[in-house]
Design an enzyme around this catalytic site. Structure first.
Site, PDB file in Angstrom:
ATOM      1  N   GLU A   1     -12.392 -35.671  29.830  1.00  0.00           N
ATOM      2  CA  GLU A   1     -11.886 -35.598  28.461  1.00  0.00           C
ATOM      3  C   GLU A   1     -12.630 -36.583  27.568  1.00  0.00           C
ATOM      4  OE1 GLU A   1      -7.652 -36.192  28.554  1.00  0.00           O
ATOM      5  OE2 GLU A   1      -7.295 -34.410  29.772  1.00  0.00           O
TER       6      GLU A   1
ATOM      7  N   ARG B   1      -2.392 -33.615  34.998  1.00  0.00           N
ATOM      8  CA  ARG B   1      -3.702 -34.243  34.945  1.00  0.00           C
ATOM      9  C   ARG B   1      -4.759 -33.169  35.201  1.00  0.00           C
ATOM     10  NH1 ARG B   1      -1.476 -37.574  32.725  1.00  0.00           N
ATOM     11  NH2 ARG B   1      -1.267 -39.817  33.140  1.00  0.00           N
TER      12      ARG B   1
ATOM     13  N   HIS C   1      -4.797 -32.940  24.957  1.00  0.00           N
ATOM     14  CA  HIS C   1      -3.967 -33.931  25.653  1.00  0.00           C
ATOM     15  C   HIS C   1      -2.936 -34.555  24.695  1.00  0.00           C
ATOM     16  CE1 HIS C   1      -4.044 -36.795  29.349  1.00  0.00           C
ATOM     17  NE2 HIS C   1      -2.821 -36.667  28.873  1.00  0.00           N
TER      18      HIS C   1
END
Length: 321
Positions: free
Chosen positions: A268, A239, A287
């Protein structure tokens, strides 16, 4: 009698939901890559008994207050830090995630990111695309070896063990730090448990695979990077918030560490003007840890099966609690 409603916060292939439409009404946000707006989610959730959501949705108390019929939240991820777990428990709402089905795929990506960062593959690709390759030199785009080096894995869960298996194929020494000893990793992978500082001092590659908790938030900070080798490479596939990004940027600029490979960020999505994107010694990905067609399909199916099980009076396959 009206069939129970499941709301899904992204567009989902019709062939995946077809087997469930006899039992449920299914509605979903029509966009695959854009998150559902909060006002739309608040409106749609009012009648829903099941919710399938992504990490990008904050399932907080306000949202749960707007969903009086909700019985299950199925998160399309292993992590669930986007969900107010106490609020869900207080309302007796089951929460599920998608472990196991994405372990190997995420480990593939993690090790690929390590390799791309160490061997400067993205720089090399851009070098040709920008038509800079005029000749050959012995140290042209020379990177770091991976074989026979030491990898330090922070978080020896399923994905951490899968990364360790890949590392053993490169004859790497595997160190790990975890909340508790992982006997399986030690016996099967010859991994060595160390304290956090020892791992930082001795590892050529430090890989974060920890969940985001109060203890791990900004675990990788100014002090952490100072303890790493100046030839060390940091990889984060966990994370974004486990990293102090300002401290990481400073460590990369000053040469305290050599490079970083990042699949996750504090906020993000990031954009081209993000400070870390200005550095040549950073490989950044959007991601995509579990983003293979096979794995994402398996994740969707697990979410649907979890939801089906709860709404038909059974137990979820992969409950968080």
């Amino acid at each position: 009698m009206k069939k129970p409603l499941i709301y899904i916060t992204r567009k989902i292939p019709e062939e995946l939901i077809a087997p469930y439409t006899n039992s449920f009404r299914i509605k979903f946000w029509e966009k695959e890559n854009d998150p559902v707006p909060e006002n739309v989610l608040l409106r749609e959730i009012k009648e829903a008994e099941g919710l399938i959501c992504m990490l990008s949705e904050q399932i907080n108390q306000q949202l749960l207050d707007a969903a009086p019929h909700l019985k299950v939240i199925a998160n399309l991820a292993v992590g669930f830090d986007n969900i107010d777990m106490e609020a869900a428990k207080a309302r007796n709402i089951a929460v599920t995630n998608t472990p196991d089905v994405l372990t190997e795929t995420t480990a593939d990506l993690g090790f690929a990111l390590l390799m791309a960062t160490a061997r400067r593959l993205m720089e090399a690709n851009d070098y040709i695309r920008k038509d800079k390759w005029d000749n050959w030199g012995p140290y042209l785009l020379a990177g770091s070896d991976i074989h026979h080096k030491t990898i330090g894995i922070v978080g020896m869960g399923r994905i951490g063990q899968a990364i360790a298996r890949r590392a053993k194929g490169f004859e790497m020494e595997v160190l790990y730090h975890n909340r508790s000893r992982n006997v399986e990793a030690e016996e099967q992978l010859n991994a060595t448990y160390t304290d956090f500082d020892t791992l930082l001092h001795h590892s050529d590659f430090v890989v974060s695979v920890v969940p985001l908790t109060g203890e791990t938030e900004q675990l990788f900070n100014k002090t952490t990077f100072h303890k790493m080798k100046d030839t060390g490479i940091f990889i984060n596939i966990s994370r974004g918030a486990v990293v102090d990004e300002t401290a990481l940027e400073n460590a990369l600029v000053t040469g305290e560490i050599k490079a970083a490979g990042l699949d996750v960020f504090v906020e993000e999505p990031i954009h081209a003007d993000h400070p870390l994107m200005q550095l040549k010694n950073v490989v950044a990905l959007p991601h995509i840890g579990s983003a293979s067609t096979e794995t994402r399909t398996a994740m969707w199916k697990l979410c649907l099966d979890n939801t089906l099980s709860v709404l038909t009076g059974g137990q979820p396959k992969t409950p968080v609690w």
